[in-house]
Structure formats: C-alpha cells, structure tokens
Design a protein around this motif. Structure first.
Motif, PDB file in Angstrom:
ATOM      1  N   ASP A   1       0.833  -1.211   0.000  1.00  0.00           N
ATOM      2  CA  ASP A   1       0.000   0.000   0.000  1.00  0.00           C
ATOM      3  C   ASP A   1       0.866   1.260   0.000  1.00  0.00           C
ATOM      4  OD1 ASP A   1      -2.360  -1.568   0.142  1.00  0.00           O
ATOM      5  OD2 ASP A   1      -2.082  -1.775   2.302  1.00  0.00           O
ATOM      6  N   THR A   2       1.918   1.203  -0.801  1.00  0.00           N
ATOM      7  CA  THR A   2       2.872   2.314  -0.878  1.00  0.00           C
ATOM      8  C   THR A   2       3.317   2.488  -2.314  1.00  0.00           C
ATOM      9  OG1 THR A   2       3.709   1.685   1.310  1.00  0.00           O
ATOM     10  CG2 THR A   2       5.048   3.231   0.034  1.00  0.00           C
ATOM     11  N   ASP A   3       3.270   3.719  -2.807  1.00  0.00           N
ATOM     12  CA  ASP A   3       3.842   3.974  -4.124  1.00  0.00           C
ATOM     13  C   ASP A   3       4.978   4.974  -3.991  1.00  0.00           C
ATOM     14  OD1 ASP A   3       2.765   6.589  -4.088  1.00  0.00           O
ATOM     15  OD2 ASP A   3       0.932   5.950  -5.097  1.00  0.00           O
TER      16      ASP A   3
ATOM     17  N   ILE B   1       7.239   7.469   3.099  1.00  0.00           N
ATOM     18  CA  ILE B   1       7.943   6.269   2.647  1.00  0.00           C
ATOM     19  C   ILE B   1       9.141   5.954   3.534  1.00  0.00           C
ATOM     20  CG2 ILE B   1       9.495   7.450   1.012  1.00  0.00           C
ATOM     21  CD1 ILE B   1       8.969   5.098  -0.927  1.00  0.00           C
ATOM     22  N   ASP B   2       9.791   6.988   4.057  1.00  0.00           N
ATOM     23  CA  ASP B   2      10.939   6.761   4.931  1.00  0.00           C
ATOM     24  C   ASP B   2      10.511   6.198   6.284  1.00  0.00           C
ATOM     25  OD1 ASP B   2       9.670   9.173   5.348  1.00  0.00           O
ATOM     26  OD2 ASP B   2      11.482  10.247   5.948  1.00  0.00           O
ATOM     27  N   ASP B   3       9.357   6.654   6.808  1.00  0.00           N
ATOM     28  CA  ASP B   3       8.872   6.124   8.079  1.00  0.00           C
ATOM     29  C   ASP B   3       8.494   4.649   7.948  1.00  0.00           C
ATOM     30  OD1 ASP B   3       9.179   8.513   9.417  1.00  0.00           O
ATOM     31  OD2 ASP B   3       7.166   9.216   8.923  1.00  0.00           O
ATOM     32  N   LYS B   4       7.858   4.288   6.835  1.00  0.00           N
ATOM     33  CA  LYS B   4       7.493   2.888   6.608  1.00  0.00           C
ATOM     34  C   LYS B   4       8.741   2.024   6.491  1.00  0.00           C
ATOM     35  CE  LYS B   4       3.054   3.788   4.342  1.00  0.00           C
ATOM     36  NZ  LYS B   4       2.239   3.612   3.115  1.00  0.00           N
ATOM     37  N   PHE B   5       9.745   2.540   5.799  1.00  0.00           N
ATOM     38  CA  PHE B   5      11.002   1.805   5.658  1.00  0.00           C
ATOM     39  C   PHE B   5      11.712   1.696   7.000  1.00  0.00           C
ATOM     40  CE2 PHE B   5      15.568   1.842   4.025  1.00  0.00           C
ATOM     41  CZ  PHE B   5      15.575   0.469   3.832  1.00  0.00           C
ATOM     42  N   ARG B   6      11.623   2.747   7.799  1.00  0.00           N
ATOM     43  CA  ARG B   6      12.268   2.763   9.121  1.00  0.00           C
ATOM     44  C   ARG B   6      11.713   1.635  10.005  1.00  0.00           C
ATOM     45  NH1 ARG B   6      11.677   7.641   9.773  1.00  0.00           N
ATOM     46  NH2 ARG B   6      13.802   8.386   9.348  1.00  0.00           N
ATOM     47  N   ARG B   7      10.418   1.397   9.923  1.00  0.00           N
ATOM     48  CA  ARG B   7       9.810   0.337  10.724  1.00  0.00           C
ATOM     49  C   ARG B   7      10.327  -1.036  10.286  1.00  0.00           C
ATOM     50  NH1 ARG B   7       5.261   3.938  10.625  1.00  0.00           N
ATOM     51  NH2 ARG B   7       4.375   2.979   8.754  1.00  0.00           N
ATOM     52  N   ILE B   8      10.491  -1.212   8.985  1.00  0.00           N
ATOM     53  CA  ILE B   8      11.007  -2.489   8.476  1.00  0.00           C
ATOM     54  C   ILE B   8      12.445  -2.718   8.926  1.00  0.00           C
ATOM     55  CG2 ILE B   8      11.836  -3.601   6.360  1.00  0.00           C
ATOM     56  CD1 ILE B   8       9.281  -2.936   5.016  1.00  0.00           C
TER      57      ILE B   8
ATOM     58  N   LYS C   1       2.025  -5.067  -8.616  1.00  0.00           N
ATOM     59  CA  LYS C   1       0.984  -4.041  -8.586  1.00  0.00           C
ATOM     60  C   LYS C   1       1.624  -2.667  -8.421  1.00  0.00           C
ATOM     61  CE  LYS C   1       0.161  -4.847  -3.633  1.00  0.00           C
ATOM     62  NZ  LYS C   1      -0.860  -5.152  -2.600  1.00  0.00           N
ATOM     63  N   GLU C   2       0.858  -1.643  -8.716  1.00  0.00           N
ATOM     64  CA  GLU C   2       1.393  -0.288  -8.673  1.00  0.00           C
ATOM     65  C   GLU C   2       1.594   0.209  -7.253  1.00  0.00           C
ATOM     66  OE1 GLU C   2      -1.002   2.328 -10.990  1.00  0.00           O
ATOM     67  OE2 GLU C   2      -0.716   1.212 -12.861  1.00  0.00           O
ATOM     68  N   ASN C   3       0.769  -0.269  -6.339  1.00  0.00           N
ATOM     69  CA  ASN C   3       0.788   0.246  -4.975  1.00  0.00           C
ATOM     70  C   ASN C   3       1.695  -0.585  -4.076  1.00  0.00           C
ATOM     71  OD1 ASN C   3       0.012   2.162  -3.111  1.00  0.00           O
ATOM     72  ND2 ASN C   3      -1.713   0.964  -2.363  1.00  0.00           N
ATOM     73  N   MET C   4       2.938  -0.708  -4.485  1.00  0.00           N
ATOM     74  CA  MET C   4       3.925  -1.430  -3.688  1.00  0.00           C
ATOM     75  C   MET C   4       5.325  -0.944  -4.042  1.00  0.00           C
ATOM     76  SD  MET C   4       4.162  -5.191  -5.558  1.00  0.00           S
ATOM     77  CE  MET C   4       5.641  -5.691  -4.671  1.00  0.00           C
TER      78      MET C   4
END
Length: 229
Positions: free
Chosen positions: A7-9, A15-22, A105-108
């Motif tokens: 759920d990320t494009d 995007i950096d916060d989502k990556f930070r969690r990973i 998919k586009e949303n990834m």
C-alpha cells in the motif's frame, strides 16, 4: 534481503517512516562492518503520473522546496530519504539505485539489500568513508535492459565480422572456436559470443588478453587445418 512496502507507491510522503519500521524489525539481520547494495523498485506504470510535476522535493544545496519537479528529482529525493534511514542505523551502502520495474501491482515498493562484494568487509570506517558513493536513477529498467542487450549483440556481432574479414576461412574459424566445422555464420557467431562476449564491455587489459588468446588459437588452427589438407 528483500522487503515489500505494501500500500505504498513512489509518491508516498511517509515512505521513509514505513522503511524505518522495516529496518527496525530486521536490524539483527544486518552484519556489522558489512557494506550493502541498496535497490528500490517501483511500478513503471507510474512514470506518466501527473504527481511527478506536483510533488515537492527539497534541494539540499539551497534547503528549499522545488515546485514543478522532474521525474528524476522525485525519484532521487525519495531514495535519499530511504538511504537516510540506513545511515541512522549505521548500515553502510556505497551503491544504491531506484528503478521502475514490472512489479505485481502499482501500490507497492520492493526493496533489496544484499552484501556488496566489491567492497572489502571489516575495513576501518575512516577508510570506507573515502570510497566514492554511487547512486543510479533508472526510471524504466526493462527499457535499459533491452537497450543493453541490443547494444551487446551489436558490439559482439561487429567484432565477429571484423574478425571474419581477417580470417576469411570458416574452417579455420571453426577450429579457432573449437567447434565442429561449419559454414553457418549463425553457429559461428553464437560460439564466438559464448567465448568472447566479454569483449563488448572489456577493459583494455582484458581485451588485450583475449586478443592474444585469439591470436594463439588462430595460429594453432591454421596449422591444424593445413595438416588436414
């Protein structure tokens, strides 16, 4: 290692916060003193999206937001935000790229991190910091791959036919390539590409070495053919 931001494009503002969690969840998988290659892929269908023009990026040189951004500016901006996350966690990278690809998919966003074997591990950090850091922006990876393939084929084909202009004898050429005698140009070209395809991107040292190898094989082949005759 491969991670997927669902759920990320490429236009995601966090995007950096989502990556930070990973990264935080997988930090134990990163080995100290190792250097990694960092690859970020987004769906290439988004290349024509109007959001590239309206997306604000920061010009770090003047610390100012830029309007009417270009595609490369947006991609580089998002990549830099994600690279900052790695730096926060003392994860070393010297090669990074962001690329448009045919994802599911586009949303990834697909993220790959693997050891950079071109960089000596265990090096002193002070020495590593002197190494040049390389970043590539490749909006359309499939196009680039096809271009490289076409370019490689063209270069190899030219070298083959240049060589045939000198040899002129397909029997000798077959001997040089160490295959059964054939008068078929395609078979000879395929054998040549298999053995000397590296010539299309070789350094001068490699090309010189291969040229010497071809000369030796040529002389041996001519002797062998003459004996058979």
């Amino acid at each position: 290692m491969e991670f997927i931001l669902q759920d990320t494009d490429i236009f995601d503002e966090i995007i950096d916060d989502k990556f930070r969690r990973i990264v935080s969840k997988n930090i134990d998988n990163f080995i100290k003193n190792k250097v990694y290659v960092f690859v970020v892929s987004f769906h290439m269908n988004l290349l024509g999206d109007v959001r590239f023009k309206s997306f604000d990026v920061i010009n770090n040189k003047i610390n100012k937001r830029l309007n009417n951004s270009t595609t490369n500016q947006v991609l580089r901006h998002q990549l830099e935000r994600m690279k900052h996350v790695l730096a926060e966690n003392n994860i070393d990278i010297y090669f990074s790229t962001i690329q448009g690809d045919s994802l599911e998919k586009e949303n990834m966003i697909k993220i790959e991190l693997y050891e950079d074997t071109t960089t000596p591990s265990g090096a002193v950090r002070r020495k590593k910091e002197k190494q040049i850091k390389v970043t590539y922006v490749m909006p359309n990876l499939p196009y680039i791959k096809n271009y490289v393939i076409d370019f490689r084929a063209e270069r190899i084909s030219k070298k083959f036919y240049d060589f045939m202009e000198v040899i002129k004898d397909k029997r000798i050429m077959s001997e040089i390539l160490q295959i059964e005698h054939t008068e078929d140009d395609n078979k000879l070209l395929v054998a040549f590409a298999d053995q000397y395809g590296v010539l299309w991107f070789s350094t001068k040292e490699i090309e010189k070495e291969l040229s010497e190898q071809i000369k030796e094989r040529t002389l041996a082949a001519m002797v062998s053919v003459n004996r058979k005759l």
